[in-house]
Design a protein around this motif. Structure first.
Motif, mmCIF file in Angstrom:
data_model
loop_
_atom_site.group_PDB
_atom_site.id
_atom_site.type_symbol
_atom_site.label_atom_id
_atom_site.label_comp_id
_atom_site.label_asym_id
_atom_site.label_seq_id
_atom_site.Cartn_x
_atom_site.Cartn_y
_atom_site.Cartn_z
ATOM 1 N N ARG A 274 49.591 5.038 32.062
ATOM 2 C CA ARG A 274 49.991 3.882 31.235
ATOM 3 C C ARG A 274 48.791 2.981 30.959
ATOM 4 N NH1 ARG A 274 54.896 -0.507 32.417
ATOM 5 N NH2 ARG A 274 54.254 -2.001 30.801
ATOM 6 N N ALA A 275 47.963 2.760 31.968
ATOM 7 C CA ALA A 275 46.773 1.927 31.762
ATOM 8 C C ALA A 275 45.823 2.588 30.768
ATOM 9 C CB ALA A 275 46.071 1.689 33.094
ATOM 10 N N ARG A 276 45.658 3.919 30.864
ATOM 11 C CA ARG A 276 44.764 4.620 29.926
ATOM 12 C C ARG A 276 45.306 4.539 28.496
ATOM 13 N NH1 ARG A 276 43.084 10.175 30.495
ATOM 14 N NH2 ARG A 276 41.055 9.480 29.723
ATOM 15 N N ARG A 277 46.619 4.683 28.332
ATOM 16 C CA ARG A 277 47.210 4.578 26.980
ATOM 17 C C ARG A 277 46.953 3.195 26.403
ATOM 18 N NH1 ARG A 277 51.576 7.326 29.322
ATOM 19 N NH2 ARG A 277 52.747 5.377 29.516
ATOM 20 N N GLU A 278 47.135 2.176 27.213
ATOM 21 C CA GLU A 278 46.920 0.812 26.728
ATOM 22 C C GLU A 278 45.475 0.624 26.294
ATOM 23 O OE1 GLU A 278 48.675 -3.138 28.473
ATOM 24 O OE2 GLU A 278 46.744 -2.751 29.462
ATOM 25 N N VAL A 279 44.524 1.090 27.092
ATOM 26 C CA VAL A 279 43.107 0.963 26.738
ATOM 27 C C VAL A 279 42.813 1.717 25.444
ATOM 28 C CG1 VAL A 279 40.773 1.626 27.448
ATOM 29 C CG2 VAL A 279 42.316 0.539 29.094
ATOM 30 N N THR A 280 43.374 2.918 25.298
ATOM 31 C CA THR A 280 43.132 3.715 24.090
ATOM 32 C C THR A 280 43.690 3.024 22.851
ATOM 33 O OG1 THR A 280 43.159 5.773 25.363
ATOM 34 C CG2 THR A 280 43.551 5.944 22.994
ATOM 35 N N ILE A 281 44.902 2.494 22.959
ATOM 36 C CA ILE A 281 45.532 1.844 21.802
ATOM 37 C C ILE A 281 44.783 0.577 21.405
ATOM 38 C CG2 ILE A 281 47.613 0.609 21.055
ATOM 39 C CD1 ILE A 281 49.208 2.630 22.804
ATOM 40 N N VAL A 282 44.414 -0.231 22.385
ATOM 41 C CA VAL A 282 43.807 -1.533 22.089
ATOM 42 C C VAL A 282 42.327 -1.405 21.759
ATOM 43 C CG1 VAL A 282 43.241 -3.803 23.054
ATOM 44 C CG2 VAL A 282 45.491 -2.779 23.473
ATOM 45 N N LEU A 283 41.612 -0.543 22.466
ATOM 46 C CA LEU A 283 40.151 -0.513 22.355
ATOM 47 C C LEU A 283 39.589 0.768 21.762
ATOM 48 C CD1 LEU A 283 39.264 -1.962 25.894
ATOM 49 C CD2 LEU A 283 39.342 -3.214 23.726
ATOM 50 N N GLY A 284 40.336 1.860 21.859
ATOM 51 C CA GLY A 284 39.688 3.130 21.530
ATOM 52 C C GLY A 284 38.570 3.376 22.530
ATOM 53 N N ASP A 285 37.367 3.606 22.028
ATOM 54 C CA ASP A 285 36.231 3.820 22.935
ATOM 55 C C ASP A 285 35.249 2.651 22.910
ATOM 56 O OD1 ASP A 285 34.794 5.386 24.816
ATOM 57 O OD2 ASP A 285 33.349 5.912 23.255
ATOM 58 N N ARG A 286 35.642 1.553 22.278
ATOM 59 C CA ARG A 286 34.699 0.428 22.206
ATOM 60 C C ARG A 286 34.856 -0.493 23.406
ATOM 61 N NH1 ARG A 286 37.115 -4.303 20.835
ATOM 62 N NH2 ARG A 286 39.180 -4.170 19.837
ATOM 63 N N PRO A 287 33.806 -1.204 23.797
ATOM 64 C CA PRO A 287 33.924 -2.167 24.902
ATOM 65 C C PRO A 287 34.815 -3.328 24.509
ATOM 66 C CG PRO A 287 31.619 -1.632 24.418
ATOM 67 C CD PRO A 287 32.430 -1.095 23.290
ATOM 68 N N PRO A 288 35.467 -3.951 25.461
ATOM 69 C CA PRO A 288 36.348 -5.077 25.133
ATOM 70 C C PRO A 288 35.566 -6.330 24.764
ATOM 71 C CG PRO A 288 36.276 -4.731 27.499
ATOM 72 C CD PRO A 288 35.515 -3.600 26.882
ATOM 73 N N GLU A 289 36.126 -7.091 23.845
ATOM 74 C CA GLU A 289 35.653 -8.425 23.519
ATOM 75 C C GLU A 289 36.561 -9.431 24.244
ATOM 76 O OE1 GLU A 289 32.987 -9.040 21.820
ATOM 77 O OE2 GLU A 289 32.598 -6.982 21.165
ATOM 78 N N PRO A 290 36.144 -10.692 24.344
ATOM 79 C CA PRO A 290 36.972 -11.664 25.090
ATOM 80 C C PRO A 290 38.425 -11.715 24.628
ATOM 81 C CG PRO A 290 34.809 -12.586 24.665
ATOM 82 C CD PRO A 290 34.851 -11.280 23.934
ATOM 83 N N GLU A 291 38.653 -11.635 23.301
ATOM 84 C CA GLU A 291 40.030 -11.740 22.806
ATOM 85 C C GLU A 291 40.853 -10.497 23.131
ATOM 86 O OE1 GLU A 291 37.316 -10.433 19.387
ATOM 87 O OE2 GLU A 291 37.303 -11.951 21.001
ATOM 88 N N ASP A 292 40.193 -9.393 23.481
ATOM 89 C CA ASP A 292 40.920 -8.165 23.803
ATOM 90 C C ASP A 292 41.613 -8.227 25.158
ATOM 91 O OD1 ASP A 292 40.185 -6.727 21.467
ATOM 92 O OD2 ASP A 292 38.240 -6.250 22.357
ATOM 93 N N LEU A 293 41.107 -9.015 26.072
ATOM 94 C CA LEU A 293 41.631 -8.973 27.436
ATOM 95 C C LEU A 293 43.101 -9.363 27.479
ATOM 96 C CD1 LEU A 293 38.620 -10.426 29.477
ATOM 97 C CD2 LEU A 293 39.238 -8.029 29.075
ATOM 98 N N LYS A 294 43.521 -10.308 26.629
ATOM 99 C CA LYS A 294 44.932 -10.692 26.593
ATOM 100 C C LYS A 294 45.809 -9.569 26.048
ATOM 101 C CE LYS A 294 44.032 -15.643 26.059
ATOM 102 N NZ LYS A 294 44.205 -16.832 25.190
ATOM 103 N N ARG A 295 45.194 -8.614 25.361
ATOM 104 C CA ARG A 295 45.951 -7.498 24.792
ATOM 105 C C ARG A 295 45.990 -6.308 25.740
ATOM 106 N NH1 ARG A 295 42.756 -6.051 19.925
ATOM 107 N NH2 ARG A 295 44.563 -4.759 19.345
ATOM 108 N N LEU A 296 45.541 -6.515 26.972
ATOM 109 C CA LEU A 296 45.562 -5.458 27.994
ATOM 110 C C LEU A 296 46.387 -5.943 29.199
ATOM 111 C CD1 LEU A 296 41.763 -4.528 27.848
ATOM 112 C CD2 LEU A 296 43.650 -3.149 26.929
ATOM 113 N N PRO A 297 47.649 -6.306 28.976
ATOM 114 C CA PRO A 297 48.418 -6.912 30.070
ATOM 115 C C PRO A 297 48.645 -5.962 31.242
ATOM 116 C CG PRO A 297 49.853 -6.426 28.213
ATOM 117 C CD PRO A 297 48.447 -6.224 27.732
ATOM 118 N N TYR A 298 48.876 -4.675 30.963
ATOM 119 C CA TYR A 298 49.140 -3.762 32.071
ATOM 120 C C TYR A 298 47.880 -3.522 32.892
ATOM 121 C CZ TYR A 298 51.185 -0.050 34.824
ATOM 122 O OH TYR A 298 51.658 0.696 35.881
ATOM 123 N N LEU A 299 46.738 -3.407 32.237
ATOM 124 C CA LEU A 299 45.475 -3.248 32.963
ATOM 125 C C LEU A 299 45.242 -4.447 33.874
ATOM 126 C CD1 LEU A 299 42.836 -1.323 32.902
ATOM 127 C CD2 LEU A 299 41.834 -3.221 31.639
#
Length: 436
Positions: A274-299
């Motif tokens: 589930r954590a990997r799916r969330e990372v893939t959907i939100v980020l793909g393979d790019r590093p997270p930006e500050p605004e991305d962290l709120k979009r990774l609630p399960y992580l």
């Protein structure tokens, strides 16, 4: 006294730390206040959320200097960790800006780059000690983020010099005192290492005072040039102590927490997927930006749950500066008071299914973060002395975990796993993972 023991083969879903498990046994028999004596020394364990609330709300009853005297050989006598009263408030005001969440957001690319450097060469079928790999990555990230590229280039040398000091303070305070009095080989190695660390750090401080700091030496600049409202700043020795505290605590506790987070996800395939799916959907393979962290609630929930099960500090301490009463028990001034994040976090009365890894307990039905009271969730302590680097630590865990999950899947092979360390509970023999 029955204690749960760590697995000797295969895997245990939740690794227990036997010395801390004794606290649950004592609590069942004596309640929230457990008093002990050793010679002339008096100890009181204050156990549970209400005891935590009392400690955090009554800072004037306690001092930390005597309680954490064993850390002085590493952190120095003016470190925030061993500072009280006005000195603590002044030093904290000067360090706090560098730890603000907006400033930490500027470190995300450095965190991601160091994670990528660690995992980039891993290939399917390879076996890795994830604890050691991320310990090095977090050390470089901490140095580069806080103090710029010059110290980051010396990360490995600085770590080698710090290690004898960390080995010393991994003992209980009375044992450290005995090493000092007897000038044992362990003490002499630590003293020599302290001299090398101080020479390196004071050279950086001298350079910053004489020639100024570069744009990316954020914290060094603020420590050297920062002023409080009355115009006072930090002395060279005070700057040295805050720098070493941020470096040592920054990578020692965060790397331990990273290992346990990898372990908990590794032993729970559905949670890891589930954590990997969330990372893939939100980020793909790019590093997270500050605004991305709120979009990774399960992580983030997985990180919070790992910190609950494996808080960096099993115990934290205070020195009773005055008499007080708690739960009908009278505690005398001079007593060493200890409270335990480990005990609170694994209490069924606070967290049903406390020994189960359940990231969902940190999410509402709408996947919004659930925030418990600070006396119930205290992986970084609480009150006036709450760890100043908590935001940076949790951010670094999320960023590095996101990069690991984006680049690789992994499994936990059978191995002997046990926990060690009161100040930074970590896997005793490292953590092996197999890259899928």
């Amino acid at each position: 006294m029955p204690l749960r023991r760590p697995a000797t083969n295969g895997l245990a879903r939740t690794i227990n730390y036997p010395p801390a498990e004794a606290l649950a046994w004592a609590h069942r028999r004596r309640g929230p206040v457990v008093r002990l004596a050793a010679g002339s020394r008096r100890f009181a364990y204050l156990l549970g959320p209400e005891a935590n609330r009392f400690v955090f709300a009554n800072d004037d009853l306690f001092r930390v200097r005597e309680a954490f005297a064993g850390l002085v050989p590493v952190d120095g006598p003016t470190s925030l960790i061993v500072s009280d009263g006005a000195d603590h408030r002044r030093r904290r005001r000067l360090v706090q800006p560098a730890m603000h969440h907006r400033r930490v957001g500027g470190y995300l690319r450095i965190m991601a780059d160091n994670a990528d450097a660690a995992v980039g060469g891993w290939a399917s079928g390879k076996r890795i000690d994830a604890y050691l790999a991320f310990r090095a990555a977090i050390r470089r990230s901490t140095l580069r983020s806080l103090f710029g590229p010059r110290l980051a280039l010396a990360a490995d040398e600085l770590a080698a010099d710090l290690q004898p000091l960390l080995d010393l303070v991994d003992h209980l305070p009375d044992v450290i005192t005995l090493h000092r009095r007897l000038r044992t080989p362990l003490w002499r190695r630590a003293a020599a290492a302290r001299a090398r660390v101080d020479a390196r750090i004071h050279a950086e401080i001298g350079r910053a005072r004489a020639h100024g700091t570069d744009a990316d030496e954020h914290v060094l600049a603020e420590l050297v040039h920062g002023r409080t409202g009355d115009g006072t700043g930090l002395s060279d020795d005070e700057v040295r102590d805050q720098m070493v505290t941020l470096i040592a605590a920054g990578y020692e506790t965060t790397s331990a927490a990273m290992a346990w987070t990898i372990y908990t996800l590794g032993t729970h395939p559905e949670a890891r997927a589930r954590a990997r799916r969330e990372v893939t959907i939100v980020l793909g393979d790019r590093p997270p930006e500050p605004e991305d962290l709120k979009r990774l609630p399960y992580l983030q929930a997985a990180v919070s749950e790992a910190l609950r099960l494996y808080p960096p500090a099993v115990l934290s301490a205070r020195h009773a500066a005055a008499d007080f009463e708690l739960a009908g028990q009278h505690i005398r001034a001079g007593t060493t008071v200890l409270y335990s994040p480990y005990f609170t976090h694994r209490s069924e009365q606070v967290y049903p299914g406390a020994r189960d890894f359940r990231p969902e307990r940190w999410l509402t039905a709408d996947d919004e973060p659930r925030r418990p009271p600070p006396h119930e969730y205290l992986p970084f302590g609480g009150g006036a002395h709450r760890c100043i680097g908590s935001t940076m630590a949790t951010t670094e865990l999320c960023v590095m975990l996101a990069r690991l999950l984006a680049r690789h899947d992994y499994r936990i092979p059978p191995q002997r796993l046990s926990a060690t360390g009161f100040a930074a509970m970590r896997p005793r023999h490292g953590l092996l993972i197999d890259i899928a």
